[in-house]
Design an enzyme around this catalytic site. Structure first.
Site, PDB file in Angstrom:
ATOM      1  N   TRP B 102      -5.805 -15.922  -7.385  1.00  0.00           N
ATOM      2  CA  TRP B 102      -5.920 -14.582  -6.619  1.00  0.00           C
ATOM      3  C   TRP B 102      -7.164 -13.944  -7.307  1.00  0.00           C
ATOM      4  O   TRP B 102      -8.320 -13.761  -6.290  1.00  0.00           O
ATOM      5  CB  TRP B 102      -5.203 -13.774  -5.650  1.00  0.00           C
ATOM      6  N   ASP B 169      -6.081  -5.142  -7.500  1.00  0.00           N
ATOM      7  CA  ASP B 169      -4.838  -5.975  -6.405  1.00  0.00           C
ATOM      8  C   ASP B 169      -3.356  -6.012  -7.001  1.00  0.00           C
ATOM      9  O   ASP B 169      -2.972  -6.717  -7.775  1.00  0.00           O
ATOM     10  CB  ASP B 169      -5.636  -7.182  -6.705  1.00  0.00           C
ATOM     11  N   LYS B 193       4.179  -8.483   1.485  1.00  0.00           N
ATOM     12  CA  LYS B 193       5.272  -8.492  -0.057  1.00  0.00           C
ATOM     13  C   LYS B 193       6.575  -7.195   1.070  1.00  0.00           C
ATOM     14  O   LYS B 193       7.414  -7.435   1.482  1.00  0.00           O
ATOM     15  CB  LYS B 193       5.254  -8.310  -0.847  1.00  0.00           C
TER      16      LYS B 193
END
Lengths: 356, 356
Positions: B102, B169, B193
């Site tokens: 990511w 992030d 999440k």
């Protein structure tokens, strides 16, 4: 008391969709897991995404005609940006039809990418009609229009036949009427009117128009990336896609667009007939351009507003005030609004005549 | 049979959240309307958005410290693009820490906007650790890092103290552990999440870092636009925001981040102790960088896989296979996963010893 939800979007969806969606939040496909906790790469959800993409094309009559359907995030407002990024060449020109607030927002977002030519605008008349007899340059990279204008209650009835890509924001009337959808090269629609809850956007794009700008397109904005990854370039909005699928399945079972079009015409005829007959009201949009989705109207005498507002609220109607930018009233009659709800509103309008 | 959902995201949420969300799909706030059909500008939903924004700041200890919270669409993948658009000056430089897939995607999206300096990368070691002792130029426009790497099972334990904006992030570990969140100037996190269902992204931004690039920022990508419009620049993903609010309320009632951190540490300790003790398994991440959210591990002998897979499936465990790019196993232990579920997995791992 029975509710009659005239909300302009998010808006009413079929009751069976609410029931199935609620059940899936508790136990999806009898898996013992919620639709909210399963992986988007699970077999069950991949099947949902595939069916939703295929069914959208099927209902539009676009299966096997070179189109791809995507369910992405961001709303139509993100498509205002994705469109020029994907279709407007460096130093190119895009042609826009300005029919209201959302068309205008699309134009603004495209401007930094090249020349945005507004081929016609009804802004001087407060967007009360759809411009006609405009010319679109054959050299433009694409033509962009908004099929239905929720705020001003107008709807394009005839689309121009062009040799350049035609892009249409159908957020507020997709799946509501029969059109030859092959006339369009790129259709996008926020789900929250006729398709599902807020949180996903349907994009239907003819693949052959992509990849020609020479522009460096960010991955997340690149339609080709999303097509290659089968609408799973990044985590999709699982619940919004699932609920959209439920709504599309409901529409298919009802008989598809031909069946819902008849119902929508009956609803619109019922309401516009009353607006025109009742001396207390007047419509705001040019008659030939009236939207079958959003009927906008005014009281001829504002002094009647308190009585009228009291009557429709007492009848269980909600969501009737016009957009905050224009005032008046707006009756949004999306696919899932039953004819009975329109009859209730018409009865209230007639009732007002006896009260004032 | 009781399910133990180890999905890496979308993932398990508290059972009470599923129940309240399902109820709201049928009848929201006892209004007689579904949360899916109400206007995002209705009093009831504006209250949801305001509470969600305020509660996110409160849980992070950022109330009254110059930060704004936004709930937008697009996922972290859209923030990979919004960040350089909003923070990277024309001809400027951005510093990125490369700790996995990511982080890499974020770097790729920023590249066309200026110089992207990768200050350190653990790619040569297949991202099995978090690089340390790197230098960030004081002249960079910002420093970007990924707090937790779901695919590789690593987590940053110490963040650098810098005089330039720090962007993080936190998609996969926000609200899971105590940190001095004032060290960060921009935090973003896909909800799916620890915060809610897929379909919304939390962005927490210190207002003072915005508006300094001189860059023409598209409206939909402009954080300042979204702040001015109180996270309603365009139609928000109503259901995803509401379900996120329910999850944040659950967390607050539990005692907030300090309380969940203790539970998360207990779960991670239980599992990593077994991975280290059990001669059949080995962990893949450097011990000092192990993630408390995602434990990645391998069987020392691949031949044991069929037996192990049979055992955990029989125990009601799902979502245990590693990411398709790395293989092996990954136990995602997000906030809502109970300690009991980890005990079930540990028991299965012990059981395997007796079976092979």
């Amino acid at each position: 008391m029975k509710k009659h939800n005239y909300s302009a979007g998010p808006c009413i969806l079929p009751q069976e969709v609410f029931e199935k969606a609620a059940q899936a939040v508790l136990n999806f496909n009898d898996s013992g897991l919620s639709i909210l906790e399963i992986s988007h790469r699970s077999k069950d959800f991949v099947a949902v995404m595939e069916e939703a993409r295929a069914l959208a094309l099927e209902l539009l009559g676009l299966t096997g005609k070179g189109y791809q359907a995507l369910f992405l995030q961001g709303g139509a407002s993100l498509e205002f940006l994705r469109v020029p990024y994907n279709l407007l060449k460096e130093n190119g020109q895009a042609a826009y039809l300005d029919t209201g607030t959302w068309a205008n927002a699309a134009i603004k977002e495209a401007k930094p990418f090249g020349e945005t030519l507004v081929v016609a605008s009804s802004k001087p008349e407060n967007y009360n009609h759809i411009p006609k007899n405009y010319t679109v340059p054959a050299t433009a990279d694409y033509f962009h229009c908004t099929s239905n204008n929720t705020i001003f209650g107008t709807q394009i009835k005839e689309f121009p036949a062009l040799d350049i890509p035609v892009v249409c924001d159908m957020s507020s009337d997709i799946f509501s009427r029969q059109l030859d959808f092959t006339k369009f090269d790129l259709i996008y629609a926020g789900a929250q009117k006729n398709m599902g809850p807020a949180g996903t956007t349907l994009i239907v794009v003819k693949e052959s128009i992509l990849g020609t700008t020479g522009r460096n397109i960010p991955n997340i904005l690149n339609y080709q990336q999303h097509i290659e990854k089968e609408s799973m370039y990044n985590t999709p909005p699982v619940f919004a896609v699932y609920t959209s699928l439920l709504t599309l399945q409901w529409l298919k079972n009802l008989g598809g667009i031909p069946a819902i079009e008849k119902i929508n015409e009956a609803k619109a005829t019922l309401l516009y007939t009353e607006i025109d007959r009742n001396p207390l009201f007047r419509g705001t949009a040019a008659k030939e351009d009236r939207s079958n989705m959003n009927a906008t109207f005014l009281l001829n005498d504002e002094a009647h507003a308190p009585v009228f507002d009291g009557l429709w609220k007492a009848a269980g109607i909600s969501g009737l005030p016009g957009h905050r930018s224009v005032g008046g009233y707006r009756a949004s009659m999306y696919n899932a609004l039953p004819l009975e709800s329109v009859q209730v509103l018409v009865d209230v309008m007639k009732d007002l005549e006896t009260k004032v």
